[in-house]
Design a protein around this motif. Structure first.
Motif: not given
Length: 114
Positions: A17-22, A46-54, A58-62, A84-92
């Protein structure tokens, strides 16, 4: 660590998602599904992982959707899915994500954006 560990999947999803954003490119839900399929993760996981990230911000648009017979809602990526910016921070900066990244590199898997 295994290919279907939570942090490994979270790392791959967020990195994509970060690569797509950039790059200013649209997110492919088929590619996201493929991340989970190649890891041997089922639809509930898959639903669990995406739901937890949302839910962690860390994600928007879910969208979460109630599913008959399930205790937890399913997840439907919506148009505008992005990190989201929080997701980028978490990733890095998250140490567990760093270990997942090292694991993925050791397997020579391609992780976009890292």
């Amino acid at each position: 660590m295994a290919k279907n560990d939570y942090h490994v999947l979270a790392c791959r999803v967020l990195a994509y998602l970060y690569a797509c954003l950039k790059a200013g490119s649209e997110v492919s839900t088929e590619y996201l599904t493929d991340i989970f399929c190649k890891a041997g993760a089922g639809e509930d996981y898959q639903d669990y992982v995406l739901r937890q990230l949302f839910q962690s911000g860390y994600l928007e648009g879910v969208q979460t959707v109630d599913l008959p017979g399930k205790a937890f809602p399913g997840v439907k990526p919506a148009r505008g899915l992005m990190i989201t910016p929080e997701g980028i921070e978490y990733l890095q900066n998250n140490s567990a994500i760093g270990r997942a990244r090292a694991f993925l590199k050791s397997l020579r898997e391609s992780v976009p954006g890292i």
